[in-house]
Design a protein around this motif. Structure first.
Motif, short mmCIF file in Angstrom:
data_model
loop_
_atom_site.label_atom_id
_atom_site.label_comp_id
_atom_site.label_asym_id
_atom_site.label_seq_id
_atom_site.Cartn_x
_atom_site.Cartn_y
_atom_site.Cartn_z
N TYR A 288 0.85 -1.20 0.00
CA TYR A 288 0.00 0.00 0.00
C TYR A 288 0.88 1.25 0.00
N LEU A 289 0.75 2.02 -1.07
CA LEU A 289 1.50 3.26 -1.18
C LEU A 289 0.63 4.25 -1.97
N GLY A 290 -0.59 4.47 -1.40
CA GLY A 290 -1.54 5.41 -2.01
C GLY A 290 -1.73 5.13 -3.49
N SER A 291 -1.57 6.17 -4.31
CA SER A 291 -1.86 6.03 -5.73
C SER A 291 -0.82 5.20 -6.47
N VAL A 292 0.30 4.87 -5.82
CA VAL A 292 1.28 4.00 -6.49
C VAL A 292 1.38 2.64 -5.80
#
Ligand code: TPU
Ligand code: MG
Length: 588
Positions: A288-292
């Motif tokens: 999980y790394l937001g939009s990436v």
């Protein structure tokens, strides 16, 4: 490790500087140096890292007398502290020994890293002769003033405990105090030993148990926190679990897995917790790394109604410039010694105990896992590049993926190596190391060296960019010296591409080196390191084969790619971090 560490040539002891006489005139006596050695051995160290200097030479002699621990030398003290940091990642704790000021101040950078990354690294610095303190004597390796306290004062800010020994009778207490704190808080500690006290007499160390405290949660606080968290998870239609980087340091990996098995929901990992939850576990949905985030993972976490984050560290990098910070009303944050549920804090609770207790009561809810499976597109297998086509980032990653087996540890340096590494699939047993909180370029070369010393038998693979490599390159020679078969993929894109994506300018161009050629410099007459070049897929495949069959030393494969050939994730992450950096000051 097939090495000759202490067998390398030294003058016989009699020709060395005279060691002050031991005062073994009372029962149960030892020396301060050997007391320290026993304590380090007792906490599980088989090695300590060192750079010699006249303030620590007698101490190094004393440590050498302990035959259960090897002394491992580094080229400089920055590297020494990062080597210890890497060793602590593999082994749970580490020590490094340096000389006063000129050595210690360099080592402080790695110590700051160990603080940020929750690693108990014990820094031991030699210091001036006690007779010079208060004697109006100016000493070398100091500021040229009569202040000999500044180093201790500085150390206090980057350690959980900093002590300076000034009398032999206090040494056992102070050494134990520092080591106990490091183990308890998983943070670095600092011990200063005057050069004339290293061989002075002190009492012998007691059993190991006197060093370990197993903290226990407050029962009432624990019960209340478990109830609050269980309620929050049970009222959520879609709960999700998020593994955080502090899980390992605070002993929570097994308990987190038990919680995941009990609740049955989707499980994501933060980037700096990659490999803390098995990637082939059926509930694992990615990084999980937001939009990436990994494909499909971000959507599931962002739309969850409750996120239990175990040992997380939300900073500007891990939240992609504050765009992916879970909101307070959704978040159950399990910190090493406290739990926060919906803005309410429960203190004096230990992470692993809390996760175990929650696992025993929580209700099953696989909603997020089912959602992930429904939306999941099968990953597209990267295509194999034409063997003679110019090398690309994608082809390098495809080939490195095949090198990673269940005994591999993959270390990734700051730069696009982060994102390339995060995209790798790890089989169970494979481990992953990243230094995302401190983010010091150059960390990875000495840390990989230290890790390899601490993890014999594992396949150690490093991905490092050209810019980062230039900071600490010389530590590769220690891999050669100890015959460590590390595989280094050096990605030469002629510059600081990560900085290009955040903010470009002439300062992001660097002087090119002959990176593969540097190995022959480090080898000199006796080394067996290999330096290979890959400019297309065929050359890379050939170099990888050579590296895998070379066990007498490291192999550095210089992989040349285009300056702008970087991941989509780096570009997007870079633009968001740049936006966060550029926020104008808010007027209140
Ligand atoms: O993949 P790529 O080209 O981005 O990696 P490379 O070549 O290793 O470049 C890294 C560039 C970089 C810098 C200059 N990443 N972060 N920085 C800033 C920085 C400066 N000094 C230290 C000690 N750490 C940093 N992170
Ligand atoms: Mg680069």
């Amino acid at each position: 490790m097939s090495t000759t560490l202490q067998e390398e040539k030294t003058k016989p002891a009699a020709q060395r500087q005279t060691i002050p006489p031991r005062e073994d005139n009372f029962t149960g006596a030892t020396t301060i140096g050997s007391y320290l050695a026993t304590r380090l051995e007792q906490i599980g160290l088989k090695h300590h890292f060192a750079v010699a200097g006249d303030y620590n030479l007698v101490l190094l002699d004393e440590l050498l007398l302990n035959k259960n621990m090897k002394q491992v030398y580094c080229c400089n003290e920055l590297n020494c502290s990062f080597s210890a940091e890497g060793y602590a990642r593999a082994n749970g704790a580490a020590a490094c020994v340096v000389t006063y000021s000129v050595g210690a101040l360099s080592a402080f950078d790695g110590l700051g890293g160990a603080y940020a990354e929750n690693l108990p690294v014990i820094l031991i610095s030699g210091s001036p002769n006690t007779n010079d303190l208060g004697a109006n004597h100016l000493l070398h390796h100091t500021l040229g003033t009569l202040n000999f306290h500044y180093q201790l004062e500085m150390a206090r800010h980057i350690t959980c405990e900093a002590v300076a020994i000034t009398h032999p009778e206090e040494a056992p207490y102070l050494i134990d105090k520092a080591i106990r704190a490091a183990l308890r808080y998983k943070k670095p500690a600092y011990i200063e030993i005057p050069c004339n006290l290293s061989a002075a007499a002190c009492s012998k160390p007691g059993p190991l148990t006197s060093l370990f405290e197993t903290p226990k949660s407050d029962p009432a606080s624990l019960t209340a926190a478990v109830r609050a968290a269980a309620d929050r998870l049970e009222t959520a239609v879609r709960p999700v679990l998020l593994a955080g980087p502090k899980l390992r340091a605070y002993g929570g990996i097994t308990s987190f897995r038990a919680l995941a098995d009990a609740i049955g929901c989707a499980v994501a990992a933060m980037p700096n917790a990659k490999s803390f939850f098995p990637e082939d576990h059926e509930q694992f949905i990615g990084i999980y790394l937001g939009s990436v985030s990994s494909p499909g993972c971000g959507e599931v976490v962002d739309s969850a109604h409750a996120i239990l984050a175990a040992g997380p560290l939300f900073n500007d990098y891990t939240t992609v410039g504050w765009t992916a910070q879970p909101s307070e009303d959704k978040l159950i944050q399990v910190d090493p010694e406290r739990v926060r549920v919906g803005g309410m804090t429960f203190d004096n609770i230990y992470l692993a105990e809390f996760l175990d207790a929650l696992a025993a009561t929580v209700k099953r809810n696989p909603a997020t896992l089912l959602e992930f499976r429904r939306s999941k597109n099968e990953p597209i297998k990267p295509s194999i590049a034409r063997p003679d086509a110019p090398l690309t980032r994608a082809e390098i990653c495809r080939q490195i993926q095949d090198v990673i087996d269940s005994d591999t540890t993959l270390l990734v340096e700051t730069g696009d190596s982060w994102f390339n590494g995060l995209n790798m699939k790890l089989p169970e047993g494979a481990k992953f190391e990243i230094e995302m909180q401190w983010g010091h370029i150059g960390w990875s070369v000495p840390a990989t060296f230290g890790y390899a010393v601490g993890a014999p038998g594992r396949r150690i693979v490093l991905m490092v960019g050209d810019g980062s490599f230039q900071l600490t390159a010389q530590e590769v020679c220690q891999m050669i010296r100890l015959k460590l078969p590390v595989i280094i993929f050096l990605i030469n894109n002629r510059g600081y591409t990560i900085e290009v994506e955040i903010h470009d300018g002439p300062y992001n161009n660097i002087k090119n080196w002959d990176y593969a050629g540097i190995m022959s410099v480090f080898n000199a007459a006796d080394g067996e390191g290999r330096g290979l070049r890959a400019t297309n897929g065929r050359e890379l495949a050939d170099a990888v084969q050579q590296a895998l069959s070379h066990s007498a030393g490291p192999t550095l494969i210089e992989c040349t790619i285009d300056r702008d050939d970087c991941t989509r994730e780096l570009m997007e992450w870079g633009s968001k971090v740049a936006a966060a950096n550029a926020r104008p000051q808010q007027r209140t």
